[in-house]
Design a protein around this motif. Structure first.
Motif, PDB file in Angstrom:
ATOM      1  N   UNK A 127     -27.654 -48.982 -14.458  1.00 26.67           N
ATOM      2  CA  UNK A 127     -28.003 -47.585 -15.154  1.00 26.67           C
ATOM      3  C   UNK A 127     -29.372 -47.146 -14.679  1.00 26.67           C
ATOM      4  N   UNK A 128     -29.587 -45.951 -14.094  1.00 29.91           N
ATOM      5  CA  UNK A 128     -30.661 -45.513 -13.796  1.00 29.91           C
ATOM      6  C   UNK A 128     -30.592 -43.827 -13.990  1.00 29.91           C
ATOM      7  N   UNK A 129     -31.806 -43.304 -14.079  1.00 28.43           N
ATOM      8  CA  UNK A 129     -31.958 -41.908 -13.901  1.00 28.43           C
ATOM      9  C   UNK A 129     -32.216 -41.297 -12.440  1.00 28.43           C
ATOM     10  N   UNK A 130     -31.248 -40.479 -11.944  1.00 31.22           N
ATOM     11  CA  UNK A 130     -31.032 -40.181 -10.579  1.00 31.22           C
ATOM     12  C   UNK A 130     -32.288 -39.104 -10.353  1.00 31.22           C
ATOM     13  N   UNK A 131     -32.648 -38.489 -11.440  1.00 31.85           N
ATOM     14  CA  UNK A 131     -33.818 -37.259 -11.048  1.00 31.85           C
ATOM     15  C   UNK A 131     -35.073 -38.081 -10.900  1.00 31.85           C
TER      16      UNK A 131
END
Length: 556
Positions: free
Chosen positions: A269-273
């Motif tokens: 899980x990660x924050x693409x921005x």
């Protein structure tokens, strides 16, 4: 060979024997024969003799070559009727007694040629009897039996041809299998050798990288000490070489993993921005050093979280931005991020564009861009580009490993654009809709930046957040606009630093915020109207947070 009420023949000779036996019972014939022909020489295959031996199997019957050729050319495909053999030029020489036979005498002859389907001559079927012994019906019977034997001869020819062809196929198959077995052995040996080389390369690269990291760390420590100008120049060369060698080692290690099939997708899980902004910030100092502006344009409303390989996304962007910085000597590099939609199963698709104003690539060299160890740009006396030609190969392989694609367009002297499309899985733990919209309703902002692309991105962001946004590209235009209306904030690119002083001298001067390249420390002495500094490339949330503070506590 009998089969029920049908007769089957093993070969032509057996069929010929059957026909001869049948005709010996149906015709008033002294002799019946089936012959094969080789030019003017006929060889008896099967024969029947009623009262005396006229022909025998294996006997050669020779005709006058010249006459035989002319006669058969005119009569080959028609029934043969010779009332008196002793008077006909074709058979008169055969009326003499030969060794082992008693052919003397006067006979009538009927016959019909036996041919293959392509018209090639095989031989003939003939019957000898007393003069006038054969009727028209007898001739028709001989003709039909000859046609039957023609059919059998054709079948045997085709069977022999098929058997020869099958034999060649079997031999070819055996030969191919031998070659394939040899290739399998070579391939296995090559695979084992490649694996050993890949393992050795990975091991050596890992060891080299460890040593390089130590050298880089010591170089950084050395840079904090007191050095002469000459020593600083030498140290800069050492640090530059270390960075190049580390990049080379990393590329070789990545390439060896890809070739060995050991690269895999690490889903998390990660924050693409934030991930993309981190990479842009990491590359910003190199761009600033070359006086190239790095602009980040991220579409509003992207998912807060997705599932995928954040590490490989970073590596892809680092390679593309590294190339853009290397080959851009003036102008800008724009990184644009858009969501191209979702699939039926909710898969999120991003399109990431890296567009520079660099030296560009000729059309005839684009095909070689993703080839191993291939350089499309040659160094010259002014610029040495270096590199291994592995970066873009690794980038493409990583993108394809993640299920994406990459395309490139370029024009010499105008720049290059890479478009990367990547799919990511949605995060199913909660609604993957866009985050709550960021709002700055009613905030009036004047933006000043001489870079048209950067100004356009900034104005679009402010408009999406609900702010009243006006953008200008010169100090004079900014002052003129301030004279016609009030603003809650003026966003100034650091190139317009002097404009902040001129704004401070205005009656009812609005507060000012600076947009400065990452790592820049502006001298804000005597500039109380500068409320904060936001660093480029812009991070959306940082800019929004700073503007929100202005909205909540506007300057008096």
């Amino acid at each position: 060979m009998a089969g029920g009420n049908r007769n089957f023949f093993r070969n032509f000779a057996e069929a010929a024997g059957h026909v001869v036996d049948l005709l010996s019972n149906r015709l008033n014939a002294a002799s019946v024969m089936v012959v094969s022909s080789e030019g003017s020489v006929s060889t008896v295959i099967k024969a029947f003799n009623r009262d005396k031996i006229i022909v025998v199997e294996g006997q050669e019957i020779r005709f006058d070559p010249a006459y035989f050729t002319d006669w058969t050319g005119a009569h080959w495909d028609t029934p043969v009727v010779i009332p008196q053999t002793s008077q006909h030029p074709l058979t008169q020489d055969q009326s003499r007694t030969r060794t082992g036979t008693d052919a003397a005498g006067e006979y009538g002859l009927i016959g019909f040629p036996i041919s293959y389907s392509n018209g090639q001559k095989f031989g003939g079927l003939a019957a000898l009897g007393a003069e006038g012994a054969f009727s028209d019906a007898d001739l028709e019977l001989v003709t039909s039996m000859a046609l039957f034997l023609s059919y059998i001869a054709e079948l045997e020819r085709r069977n022999e041809s098929d058997l020869r062809h099958l034999g060649r196929l079997v031999e070819d198959k055996r030969h191919v299998e031998e070659i394939a077995e040899a290739y399998r052995g070579e391939a296995q040996a090559a695979k084992q050798s490649t694996q050993q080389k890949a393992d050795f390369l990975a091991f050596m690269t890992h060891e080299i990288r460890n040593s390089l990291n130590g050298s880089i760390a010591m170089s950084e420590l050395l840079a904090t000490t007191q050095l002469t100008q000459e020593q600083k120049q030498y140290l800069d060369m050492v640090r530059s070489s270390n960075e190049f060698l580390l990049t080379l080692a990393n590329n070789i290690l990545d390439f060896s993993k890809l070739e060995a099939g050991k690269q895999s997708i690490d889903v998390s899980l990660f924050d693409p921005v934030s991930t993309i902004e981190d990479v842009a910030s990491l590359m910003a100092p190199r761009a600033i050093e070359k006086k190239v502006e790095l602009i980040l344009d991220v579409e509003d409303g992207l998912p807060m979280f997705v599932q995928g390989d954040a590490g490989k996304l970073r590596q892809i962007l680092l390679n593309l931005l590294g190339n853009a910085v290397k080959f851009t000597h003036e102008g800008q590099i724009l990184v644009a991020v858009r969501q191209s939609g979702r699939s039926a199963d909710g898969e999120v698709r991003f399109e990431i564009t890296v567009r520079d104003t660099g030296i560009g690539i000729a059309a005839d060299k684009l095909d070689g861009l993703f080839q191993t160890y291939h350089q499309v740009h040659e160094s010259d006396s002014k610029v040495i580009y270096g590199g291994t030609g592995l970066g873009l190969v690794i980038t493409r392989n990583l993108i394809e490993l993640m299920g994406g694609r990459i395309t490139v367009s370029s024009e010499p002297g105008l720049g290059t654009e890479f478009l990367v499309a990547l799919p990511f899985a949605p995060y199913a733990e909660f609604d993957m809709g866009a985050a709550a919209p960021l709002r700055l309703d009613g905030l009036r902002v004047l933006s000043v930046d001489d870079n048209a692309s950067a100004l356009s991105v900034l104005e679009r962001l402010l408009s999406e957040w609900g702010a009243f946004s006006v953008g200008v590209r010169t100090a004079e235009a900014a002052l003129e606009r301030l004279g016609r209306g009030s603003f809650d904030l003026v966003l100034l690119d650091v190139h317009f630093f002097d404009l902040a002083r001129r704004i401070a001298a205005l009656p009812e001067a609005p507060p000012v915020a600076l947009l400065a390249p990452l790592g820049t420390v502006p001298d804000l002495q005597d500039l109380d109207n500068v409320r904060f500094t936001v660093f480029k490339p812009l991070r959306r949330f940082q800019l929004y947070s700073a503007l929100s503070a202005i909205k909540q506590s506007p300057a008096p």
